[in-house]
Design a protein around this motif. Structure first.
Motif, PDB file in Angstrom:
ATOM      1  N   LEU A   1       0.835  -1.197   0.000  1.00 43.57           N
ATOM      2  CA  LEU A   1       0.000   0.000   0.000  1.00 43.57           C
ATOM      3  C   LEU A   1       0.872   1.251   0.000  1.00 43.57           C
ATOM      4  O   LEU A   1       1.827   1.340   0.777  1.00 43.57           O
ATOM      5  CB  LEU A   1      -0.902  -0.004   1.242  1.00 43.57           C
ATOM      6  CG  LEU A   1      -1.761   1.228   1.501  1.00 43.57           C
ATOM      7  CD1 LEU A   1      -2.835   1.380   0.428  1.00 43.57           C
ATOM      8  CD2 LEU A   1      -2.411   1.146   2.878  1.00 43.57           C
TER       9      LEU A   1
ATOM     10  N   HIS B   1      -3.328   1.414  -4.014  1.00 40.70           N
ATOM     11  CA  HIS B   1      -3.125   2.720  -3.383  1.00 40.70           C
ATOM     12  C   HIS B   1      -4.353   3.098  -2.563  1.00 40.70           C
ATOM     13  O   HIS B   1      -4.419   4.189  -2.008  1.00 40.70           O
ATOM     14  CB  HIS B   1      -2.870   3.799  -4.448  1.00 40.70           C
ATOM     15  CG  HIS B   1      -4.015   4.007  -5.387  1.00 40.70           C
ATOM     16  ND1 HIS B   1      -4.141   3.325  -6.577  1.00 40.70           N
ATOM     17  CD2 HIS B   1      -5.097   4.796  -5.308  1.00 40.70           C
ATOM     18  CE1 HIS B   1      -5.255   3.699  -7.181  1.00 40.70           C
ATOM     19  NE2 HIS B   1      -5.850   4.593  -6.423  1.00 40.70           N
ATOM     20  N   ASP B   2      -5.323   2.173  -2.504  1.00 39.90           N
ATOM     21  CA  ASP B   2      -6.591   2.412  -1.813  1.00 39.90           C
ATOM     22  C   ASP B   2      -6.496   1.861  -0.390  1.00 39.90           C
ATOM     23  O   ASP B   2      -6.476   0.647  -0.176  1.00 39.90           O
ATOM     24  CB  ASP B   2      -7.722   1.729  -2.590  1.00 39.90           C
ATOM     25  CG  ASP B   2      -9.102   2.039  -2.030  1.00 39.90           C
ATOM     26  OD1 ASP B   2      -9.225   2.219  -0.804  1.00 39.90           O
ATOM     27  OD2 ASP B   2     -10.065   2.092  -2.810  1.00 39.90           O
ATOM     28  N   GLN B   3      -6.466   2.748   0.598  1.00 44.29           N
ATOM     29  CA  GLN B   3      -6.308   2.323   1.983  1.00 44.29           C
ATOM     30  C   GLN B   3      -7.457   1.451   2.455  1.00 44.29           C
ATOM     31  O   GLN B   3      -7.248   0.475   3.177  1.00 44.29           O
ATOM     32  CB  GLN B   3      -6.178   3.548   2.879  1.00 44.29           C
ATOM     33  CG  GLN B   3      -7.269   4.558   2.619  1.00 44.29           C
ATOM     34  CD  GLN B   3      -7.367   5.616   3.683  1.00 44.29           C
ATOM     35  OE1 GLN B   3      -7.581   5.291   4.828  1.00 44.29           O
ATOM     36  NE2 GLN B   3      -7.213   6.854   3.304  1.00 44.29           N
ATOM     37  N   SER B   4      -8.694   1.768   2.063  1.00 44.11           N
ATOM     38  CA  SER B   4      -9.834   0.966   2.508  1.00 44.11           C
ATOM     39  C   SER B   4      -9.767  -0.440   1.931  1.00 44.11           C
ATOM     40  O   SER B   4     -10.170  -1.409   2.585  1.00 44.11           O
ATOM     41  CB  SER B   4     -11.154   1.641   2.116  1.00 44.11           C
ATOM     42  OG  SER B   4     -11.285   1.727   0.713  1.00 44.11           O
TER      43      SER B   4
ATOM     44  N   VAL C   1       3.235  -0.792   4.169  1.00 46.99           N
ATOM     45  CA  VAL C   1       3.069   0.592   3.737  1.00 46.99           C
ATOM     46  C   VAL C   1       4.395   1.086   3.154  1.00 46.99           C
ATOM     47  O   VAL C   1       5.432   1.049   3.831  1.00 46.99           O
ATOM     48  CB  VAL C   1       2.645   1.515   4.898  1.00 46.99           C
ATOM     49  CG1 VAL C   1       2.425   2.937   4.392  1.00 46.99           C
ATOM     50  CG2 VAL C   1       1.372   0.984   5.556  1.00 46.99           C
TER      51      VAL C   1
ATOM     52  N   TYR D   1      -3.353   1.112  11.632  1.00 52.51           N
ATOM     53  CA  TYR D   1      -4.314   2.203  11.799  1.00 52.51           C
ATOM     54  C   TYR D   1      -4.211   2.820  13.188  1.00 52.51           C
ATOM     55  O   TYR D   1      -4.203   4.051  13.334  1.00 52.51           O
ATOM     56  CB  TYR D   1      -5.728   1.677  11.564  1.00 52.51           C
ATOM     57  CG  TYR D   1      -6.811   2.728  11.659  1.00 52.51           C
ATOM     58  CD1 TYR D   1      -7.031   3.623  10.616  1.00 52.51           C
ATOM     59  CD2 TYR D   1      -7.618   2.833  12.786  1.00 52.51           C
ATOM     60  CE1 TYR D   1      -8.019   4.589  10.695  1.00 52.51           C
ATOM     61  CE2 TYR D   1      -8.602   3.799  12.874  1.00 52.51           C
ATOM     62  CZ  TYR D   1      -8.807   4.674  11.829  1.00 52.51           C
ATOM     63  OH  TYR D   1      -9.791   5.635  11.914  1.00 52.51           O
TER      64      TYR D   1
ATOM     65  N   ILE E   1      -2.952   6.434   6.128  1.00 51.59           N
ATOM     66  CA  ILE E   1      -3.914   5.404   6.526  1.00 51.59           C
ATOM     67  C   ILE E   1      -5.073   6.045   7.273  1.00 51.59           C
ATOM     68  O   ILE E   1      -4.917   6.555   8.372  1.00 51.59           O
ATOM     69  CB  ILE E   1      -3.256   4.345   7.431  1.00 51.59           C
ATOM     70  CG1 ILE E   1      -2.084   3.692   6.721  1.00 51.59           C
ATOM     71  CG2 ILE E   1      -4.281   3.297   7.852  1.00 51.59           C
ATOM     72  CD1 ILE E   1      -2.458   2.854   5.540  1.00 51.59           C
TER      73      ILE E   1
END
Length: 351
Positions: free
Chosen positions: A35, A192-195, A206, A222, A234
């Protein structure tokens, strides 16, 4: 040692650094997300694992074997590209069977494996359908089925959901996760989408500024970000400057003092940054007093249905609070409000 091990991996394009000093041990059977923002090196790292990019320095080992010089077609990995790269002139069945055909698998065994995979991805009735006539989600499933047709040791996914609309993307996140668990296949996914990473991963890596910033479970990253970069990337977070006071407390720009759990041991006068997640802030219309309670004024309110976002100016900083409709209190612009920062929710980030 079992699993995938990356040791001191570097990648340079001339004088430009793409990946620097990456060290990882990814255990078997887990779903791992790389990520990070665009340009941080996550896709380059995935392509080095796949054998599509050469490494400038370091080692890549799989179950103890050095595979750094092994050609991509001999690494026994399955890969789903961002574009999916399905063959438009082939049917669903032909696409899935293609890697088996390349390996010289008999037609009978190809057919049996294709039937098995079509049941797995719930497209049993689409064996002879051209892939051009499939929906986005169906094409996604076919690409995954083709990638796992030859039973690879590792499944690599390069932002496979980026072209899908939001609702389909969410459903595919669940489907891919369920498939991965059912097959128990080690999977690395770039996003690249944290969710997406928070929803799907066992382990999140990360990346930022071409190196690893933090490795851990989604909830640990988180709740306990290693630095300001991770905290900012995040989730949503209130990140603001403060000054250590040397006794487990920090001073805010407006003069208020709050207690923090990691305040001990930080030298008095040290410039730090604070993180408080929006959902942890507590708002009250009463002029409350006590530890970590600040007085402020509402400067913005936004109701998006499932949550209500309230921005409060207090002690020289702007804080955003999130609440559900059942938790919220009626507030409008200009209202005075008390904001409590629970001590355990306050994280210290060195500036």
């Amino acid at each position: 040692m079992s699993g995938l091990i990356l040791k001191n991996i570097d990648k340079h394009y001339g004088a430009a650094c793409a990946v620097s000093d990456v060290n990882l041990h990814l255990p078997a059977g887990k779903l791992v997300c790389f990520l990070g923002p665009s340009g941080c090196g996550k896709t380059t790292l995935l392509r080095m694992i796949a054998g599509l990019e050469t490494i400038s320095a370091g080692e890549i080992r799989l179950d103890g074997e050095d595979i750094g010089d092994t050609p991509a077609h001999r690494r026994d990995f399955g890969m789903v590209f961002q574009s999916l790269a399905l063959f438009p002139h082939m049917t669903v069945g032909e696409n899935i069977a293609y890697p088996l055909k390349l390996r010289g698998v008999s037609k009978a065994d190809q057919q049996a494996r294709v039937t098995e995979l079509l049941q797995l991805i719930q497209l049993q009735d689409m064996l002879d359908r051209p892939v051009a006539k499939l929906s986005g989600g169906q094409r996604q499933r076919v690409a995954i089925a083709r990638a796992i047709a030859a039973r690879p040791k590792l499944l690599l996914l390069d932002e496979p959901l980026s072209a899908l609309d939001a609702k389909l993307r969410e459903s595919m996140q669940v489907e891919i996760r369920q498939l991965q668990r059912q097959l128990n296949i080690t999977t690395i996914m770039v996003t690249h989408d944290q969710s997406e990473a928070m929803t799907m991963a066992d382990i999140v890596v990360v990346l930022g500024e071409h190196r690893i910033q933090q490795i851990g479970s989604p909830i640990d990253i988180y709740r306990n970000p290693a630095n300001a970069f991770v905290a900012d990337f995040i989730g949503n977070g209130n990140i603001f400057p403060a000054t250590a006071l040397g006794d487990g407390t920090v001073g805010l720009p407006g003069g208020d003092v709050v207690r923090v759990p990691q305040g001990e041991g930080i030298e008095r006068g040290t410039a730090i940054r604070m993180l408080v997640r929006p959902e942890d802030l507590q708002l009250s219309q009463s002029q409350a007093a006590g530890d970590n309670c600040l007085q402020g004024v509402v400067t913005f309110v936004r109701d998006v249905g499932a949550t209500i976002e309230t921005v409060v100016e207090c002690s020289g900083v702007s804080l955003t609070a999130l609440s559900t409709p059942s938790q919220s209190i009626p507030l409008t612009l200009g209202d005075p409000v008390s904001v409590t920062l629970p001590m355990q929710a306050c994280r210290v980030l060195r500036a």
